[in-house]
Design a protein around this motif. Structure first.
Motif, PDB file in Angstrom:
ATOM      1  N   ALA A   1      16.396  -9.503 -12.832  1.00 24.59           N
ATOM      2  CA  ALA A   1      15.001  -9.404 -13.284  1.00 24.59           C
ATOM      3  C   ALA A   1      14.885  -9.746 -14.764  1.00 24.59           C
ATOM      4  CB  ALA A   1      14.472  -7.992 -13.019  1.00 24.59           C
ATOM      5  N   LYS A   2      15.839  -9.299 -15.554  1.00 21.20           N
ATOM      6  CA  LYS A   2      15.820  -9.613 -16.989  1.00 21.20           C
ATOM      7  C   LYS A   2      15.979 -11.112 -17.221  1.00 21.20           C
ATOM      8  CE  LYS A   2      18.205  -8.722 -21.360  1.00 21.20           C
ATOM      9  NZ  LYS A   2      19.327  -8.006 -22.031  1.00 21.20           N
ATOM     10  N   LEU A   3      16.884 -11.744 -16.479  1.00 23.75           N
ATOM     11  CA  LEU A   3      17.123 -13.169 -16.651  1.00 23.75           C
ATOM     12  C   LEU A   3      15.909 -13.999 -16.237  1.00 23.75           C
ATOM     13  CD1 LEU A   3      20.819 -13.407 -15.401  1.00 23.75           C
ATOM     14  CD2 LEU A   3      20.007 -13.730 -17.741  1.00 23.75           C
ATOM     15  N   THR A   4      15.274 -13.647 -15.126  1.00 27.15           N
ATOM     16  CA  THR A   4      14.102 -14.417 -14.694  1.00 27.15           C
ATOM     17  C   THR A   4      12.924 -14.197 -15.642  1.00 27.15           C
ATOM     18  OG1 THR A   4      13.313 -12.673 -13.187  1.00 27.15           O
ATOM     19  CG2 THR A   4      14.807 -14.351 -12.286  1.00 27.15           C
ATOM     20  N   ARG A   5      12.843 -12.995 -16.206  1.00 24.09           N
ATOM     21  CA  ARG A   5      11.764 -12.716 -17.162  1.00 24.09           C
ATOM     22  C   ARG A   5      11.974 -13.490 -18.460  1.00 24.09           C
ATOM     23  NH1 ARG A   5      11.472  -9.570 -21.439  1.00 24.09           N
ATOM     24  NH2 ARG A   5      13.388  -8.430 -20.933  1.00 24.09           N
TER      25      ARG A   5
ATOM     26  N   ASP B   1      23.676 -11.974  -2.953  1.00 24.86           N
ATOM     27  CA  ASP B   1      23.939 -10.623  -2.471  1.00 24.86           C
ATOM     28  C   ASP B   1      24.364  -9.749  -3.650  1.00 24.86           C
ATOM     29  OD1 ASP B   1      25.402  -8.277  -1.365  1.00 24.86           O
ATOM     30  OD2 ASP B   1      24.882  -9.239   0.521  1.00 24.86           O
ATOM     31  N   LEU B   2      23.573  -8.726  -3.911  1.00 25.93           N
ATOM     32  CA  LEU B   2      23.806  -7.856  -5.063  1.00 25.93           C
ATOM     33  C   LEU B   2      25.074  -7.026  -4.933  1.00 25.93           C
ATOM     34  CD1 LEU B   2      20.126  -6.620  -5.387  1.00 25.93           C
ATOM     35  CD2 LEU B   2      21.276  -8.170  -6.964  1.00 25.93           C
ATOM     36  N   THR B   3      25.576  -6.864  -3.718  1.00 27.92           N
ATOM     37  CA  THR B   3      26.748  -6.018  -3.501  1.00 27.92           C
ATOM     38  C   THR B   3      28.045  -6.818  -3.429  1.00 27.92           C
ATOM     39  OG1 THR B   3      26.584  -6.112  -1.072  1.00 27.92           O
ATOM     40  CG2 THR B   3      25.295  -4.412  -2.202  1.00 27.92           C
TER      41      THR B   3
ATOM     42  N   SER C   1      29.440 -13.622  -5.137  1.00 26.45           N
ATOM     43  CA  SER C   1      28.112 -14.185  -4.929  1.00 26.45           C
ATOM     44  C   SER C   1      27.226 -13.938  -6.141  1.00 26.45           C
ATOM     45  CB  SER C   1      27.462 -13.571  -3.683  1.00 26.45           C
ATOM     46  OG  SER C   1      26.083 -13.910  -3.612  1.00 26.45           O
ATOM     47  N   PHE C   2      27.280 -12.723  -6.664  1.00 32.56           N
ATOM     48  CA  PHE C   2      26.439 -12.365  -7.810  1.00 32.56           C
ATOM     49  C   PHE C   2      26.791 -13.197  -9.033  1.00 32.56           C
ATOM     50  CE2 PHE C   2      25.667  -9.888 -11.659  1.00 32.56           C
ATOM     51  CZ  PHE C   2      24.313  -9.639 -11.536  1.00 32.56           C
TER      52      PHE C   2
ATOM     53  N   LYS D   1      21.904  -1.989 -10.774  1.00 33.04           N
ATOM     54  CA  LYS D   1      22.233  -2.617 -12.052  1.00 33.04           C
ATOM     55  C   LYS D   1      22.129  -4.129 -11.948  1.00 33.04           C
ATOM     56  CE  LYS D   1      26.031  -3.101 -15.380  1.00 33.04           C
ATOM     57  NZ  LYS D   1      27.428  -2.721 -15.693  1.00 33.04           N
ATOM     58  N   GLU D   2      22.618  -4.674 -10.837  1.00 33.69           N
ATOM     59  CA  GLU D   2      22.605  -6.122 -10.649  1.00 33.69           C
ATOM     60  C   GLU D   2      21.188  -6.674 -10.511  1.00 33.69           C
ATOM     61  OE1 GLU D   2      26.556  -4.518  -9.649  1.00 33.69           O
ATOM     62  OE2 GLU D   2      24.501  -3.971  -9.075  1.00 33.69           O
TER      63      GLU D   2
END
Length: 297
Positions: free
Chosen positions: A126-130, A88-90, A94-95, A120-121
């Motif tokens: 997305a950056k980490l998976t890329r 959950d991004l919020t 969890s994040f 932002k989260e």
């Protein structure tokens, strides 16, 4: 008559019961196929926690269509066994937890959503998976955030933003679609929604989907042309825009003058679509996007 009208009279005479039985046979064959090792899938979204900071009892009911599309693709891919987890991004706890353990997941799905929270989260995920070569599928908002992340961190474009966060700035990389330009975006009636015929093509792989859309913002070709000095003239349904010899933008939609699909050629599987590809997935005809994700796990 069969030759004249290109129809199969025998099929047209089948009863609904016979057709249902054929569907059930297909489903049974898929479900009895050889099982693959268990894989872990992470669904990333904004609608998982309640006001008291505890996970909802429905365990992700907001993403039930995504879960069903995973079911369909899993059966299609020789009956994958899988487990689903949620980020959950919020919710900070969890994040932080899922971000630290992101490498333990076999695939990540970045889902849709509205509002200014969680941007932002999602870009960070997305950056980490890329950068860690984790198979990733972006849907709607996920598509937009994957574009923004690439522009900001690979193309070093510090001006790449979305109009949802910066409504006073016009002509952003992710901008409000033109039918909504003169409307009050705080009110209803500004969404582009419905089913649209979209073509995605690449060498050796062309597929056509009637995908459902529900979005207010989209990729801005005018920004891409001016900022990255890329020609975008005479776009058609099977056009491809290539940025940095790596990011491919496809699935051109004429009504909004924008691509609706992306793939990263340098990545194992980094794909996304502005459409809600999960909504048209079926057991015997799963969404191409989900089967593509599973085939690269």
């Amino acid at each position: 008559l069969e030759d004249c009208f290109n129809i199969n009279i025998k099929d047209s005479q089948k009863s609904q019961t016979e057709k249902n039985c054929e569907l059930w046979t297909q489903f049974k064959l898929l479900s009895e196929a050889k099982r693959s090792p268990d894989v872990k899938i992470l669904i990333v979204g904004k609608y998982l926690y309640t006001d008291n900071d505890s996970i909802t009892t429905d365990k992700g009911d907001a993403y039930i269509s995504v879960r069903h599309a995973i079911d369909h693709a899993a059966f299609k891919q020789s009956g994958f066994l899988y487990t689903i987890d949620y980020l959950d991004l919020t919710n900070k706890s969890s994040f932080d937890e899922k971000r630290q353990n992101l490498h333990t997941y076999n695939a990540v799905i970045l889902t849709g959503g509205f509002g200014q929270n969680g941007y932002k989260e999602m870009i960070e995920i997305a950056k980490l998976t890329r950068t860690h070569n984790i198979p990733t599928l972006g849907i709607c908002l996920g598509f937009q955030m994957m574009v923004l992340e690439y522009a900001q961190n690979v193309l070093n474009d510090n001006e790449a933003v979305t109009s949802e966060l910066y409504p006073d700035i016009r002509n952003n990389l992710i901008d409000i679609h033109r039918e909504s330009n003169d409307e009050n975006v705080d009110m209803g009636g500004t969404l582009r929604k419905g089913k649209f015929h979209i073509t995605y093509s690449s060498p050796g792989d062309t597929f056509v989907e009637n995908y459902r859309f529900r979005h207010r913002y989209h990729l801005n070709l005018s920004y891409i042309q001016k900022k990255y000095n890329i020609s975008i003239e005479n776009q058609s349904s099977d056009s491809t825009i290539i940025i940095n010899d790596d990011l491919h933008l496809k699935g051109y939609a004429e009504d909004i003058n924008a691509p609706t699909y992306l793939e990263l050629k340098s990545h194992k599987c980094y794909i996304a679509t502005q459409a809600h590809c999960e909504l048209t997935s079926r057991v015997t005809n799963p969404s191409h996007m989900f089967t593509l994700l599973f085939s690269n796990i």
